[in-house]
Design a protein around this motif. Structure first.
Motif, PDB file in Angstrom:
ATOM      1  N   LEU A   1       0.826  -1.212   0.000  1.00  0.00           N
ATOM      2  CA  LEU A   1       0.000   0.000   0.000  1.00  0.00           C
ATOM      3  C   LEU A   1       0.859   1.261   0.000  1.00  0.00           C
ATOM      4  O   LEU A   1       0.494   2.277  -0.612  1.00  0.00           O
ATOM      5  CB  LEU A   1      -0.936  -0.005   1.212  1.00  0.00           C
ATOM      6  N   ALA A   2       2.003   1.196   0.663  1.00  0.00           N
ATOM      7  CA  ALA A   2       2.887   2.365   0.743  1.00  0.00           C
ATOM      8  C   ALA A   2       3.482   2.742  -0.615  1.00  0.00           C
ATOM      9  O   ALA A   2       3.934   3.878  -0.802  1.00  0.00           O
ATOM     10  CB  ALA A   2       4.001   2.116   1.752  1.00  0.00           C
ATOM     11  N   THR A   3       3.473   1.814  -1.568  1.00  0.00           N
ATOM     12  CA  THR A   3       4.022   2.118  -2.900  1.00  0.00           C
ATOM     13  C   THR A   3       2.987   2.780  -3.804  1.00  0.00           C
ATOM     14  O   THR A   3       3.338   3.254  -4.892  1.00  0.00           O
ATOM     15  CB  THR A   3       4.507   0.837  -3.606  1.00  0.00           C
ATOM     16  N   LEU A   4       1.724   2.813  -3.389  1.00  0.00           N
ATOM     17  CA  LEU A   4       0.643   3.282  -4.249  1.00  0.00           C
ATOM     18  C   LEU A   4       0.397   4.779  -4.116  1.00  0.00           C
ATOM     19  O   LEU A   4       0.639   5.377  -3.072  1.00  0.00           O
ATOM     20  CB  LEU A   4      -0.654   2.533  -3.920  1.00  0.00           C
ATOM     21  N   THR A   5      -0.143   5.349  -5.177  1.00  0.00           N
ATOM     22  CA  THR A   5      -0.594   6.736  -5.128  1.00  0.00           C
ATOM     23  C   THR A   5      -1.928   6.784  -4.391  1.00  0.00           C
ATOM     24  O   THR A   5      -2.560   5.745  -4.148  1.00  0.00           O
ATOM     25  CB  THR A   5      -0.783   7.298  -6.534  1.00  0.00           C
ATOM     26  N   THR A   6      -2.388   7.974  -4.069  1.00  0.00           N
ATOM     27  CA  THR A   6      -3.673   8.123  -3.396  1.00  0.00           C
ATOM     28  C   THR A   6      -4.795   7.547  -4.251  1.00  0.00           C
ATOM     29  O   THR A   6      -5.689   6.850  -3.749  1.00  0.00           O
ATOM     30  CB  THR A   6      -3.946   9.598  -3.093  1.00  0.00           C
ATOM     31  N   ALA A   7      -4.741   7.816  -5.547  1.00  0.00           N
ATOM     32  CA  ALA A   7      -5.780   7.296  -6.447  1.00  0.00           C
ATOM     33  C   ALA A   7      -5.747   5.776  -6.507  1.00  0.00           C
ATOM     34  O   ALA A   7      -6.799   5.119  -6.534  1.00  0.00           O
ATOM     35  CB  ALA A   7      -5.595   7.891  -7.840  1.00  0.00           C
ATOM     36  N   GLN A   8      -4.562   5.203  -6.516  1.00  0.00           N
ATOM     37  CA  GLN A   8      -4.447   3.742  -6.561  1.00  0.00           C
ATOM     38  C   GLN A   8      -4.959   3.113  -5.272  1.00  0.00           C
ATOM     39  O   GLN A   8      -5.606   2.062  -5.304  1.00  0.00           O
ATOM     40  CB  GLN A   8      -2.997   3.344  -6.809  1.00  0.00           C
TER      41      GLN A   8
END
Length: 347
Positions: free
Chosen positions: A53-60
């Motif tokens: 989750l930490a690798t994702l953008t807010t939208a992702q």
């Protein structure tokens, strides 16, 4: 730390011991080996999920995360290719390499090395298919979703899947349930990147064929239900179908045949990490006498037959999509627990 029954040591070896005279046709189920302590893997799964989750953008993050109360998403899966079925979450092909590696870490810590390899081989098979006519094939058309918040105490689920392989993993406290999952492959045999032949489900077929070949004439009369293969009864959308108990019962098998049946079931039970696999095999062994093995198709080694294992704690189906009496290079498969699909017994 918690205690787990040590039914398996490595691979598919089962700790089953018989003594005395040769077993009768109705031999009792061998007793489990003494329990052994196995470390709880849930904290590692949670840590890996949070790292992803930490690798994702807010939208992702918005796209991939669903509320635990979203029961529709929890049951949203199919073996159909992109173009025939609309999945939601994050598509594998839209992720960066770093994000993909972070997700693979979640799968690796949840699954066993054996299970992870099997799933990766099934997944890679999709790259051998050619898209067309609105149908999209390939590893990039697989999807990830998280239902609930990764936690070591409260239940949550991760979903990953696409055409011919899906894993639904419910994590609740120290327990992990991988049901229902679709364990299939198309093509069933292909040439891998190193030039070697890859048959993701070959050992499963070999194990099932070994069991049906061991049956006596009387046992085969019970087990073999038809002369041609059938398709899945318990596939996507069949969550409420009641277990069909047909075939030869575990109680009618010799001790050696029971070991063969457990070995076959372990191909699926060992998909999950060693801690949860030990518990899984203990659940199944405890109800083995009430577990049935059924076969549709020829009892030869052509691979053109369907088999099913149905018991109080397990449903397994293997259905090669055979045509013209020969084995097609296209396999449908299902793995369920009638008492614990979607983690219903642990959430």
């Amino acid at each position: 730390m918690r205690t787990r029954s040590a039914l398996i040591a490595t691979g598919v070896t089962l700790a089953l011991v018989t003594t005395g005279a040769a077993p009768s046709a109705h031999a009792a189920t061998p007793a489990p080996a003494p329990a052994a302590a196995v470390a709880d893997t849930t904290p590692a799964i949670v840590s890996a999920a949070n790292a992803f989750l930490a690798t994702l953008t807010t939208a992702q993050k918005t796209a991939v995360q669903y509320a635990w109360t979203n029961t529709t998403q929890r049951k949203k899966w199919s073996n159909l290719p992109q173009g025939l079925y609309t999945r939601t979450g994050l598509m594998w092909g839209n992720l960066t390499a770093a994000q993909q590696n972070a997700w693979l870490a979640v799968m690796q810590v949840t699954l066993s090395p054996e299970g992870y390899q099997r799933v990766r081989q099934e997944w890679a098979a999709d790259d051998k298919l050619v898209s067309g006519g609105g149908l999209l094939y390939g590893q990039k058309y697989y999807w990830i979703a998280l239902i609930g918040t990764p936690s070591a105490t409260t239940p949550w689920q991760w979903q990953w899947g696409g055409h011919h392989v899906t894993v639904n993993a419910t994590v609740s406290g120290a327990s992990v349930a991988l049901y229902p999952s679709f364990i299939g492959a198309q093509p069933g045999t292909y040439t891998g990147s190193t030039g070697s032949t890859v048959t993701p489900l070959g050992d499963i077929w070999t194990s099932a064929y070994s069991l049906v070949s061991s049956l006596t004439t009387a046992q085969k009369a019970q087990a073999v239900r038809g002369s041609t293969y059938i398709d899945l009864l318990y596939g996507p959308g069949q969550d409420t179908r009641a277990p069909l108990y047909e075939g030869v019962a575990g109680s009618a098998l010799t001790a050696a045949q029971k070991t063969q049946l457990l070995t076959l079931i372990s191909k699926y039970g060992n998909l999950v990490n060693a801690e949860d696999a030990a518990t899984r095999l203990a659940e199944i062994q405890a109800t083995l006498d009430q577990t049935y093995f059924a076969w549709y198709g020829p009892t030869t080694s052509t691979g053109a037959a369907y088999f099913r294992v149905t018991g109080p704690r397990v449903i397994i189906e293997y259905s090669p999509q055979a045509m013209g009496g020969t084995a097609a290079n296209h396999i449908h498969g299902i793995y369920r627990d009638p008492q614990n699909d979607y983690g219903s017994a642990i959430d």
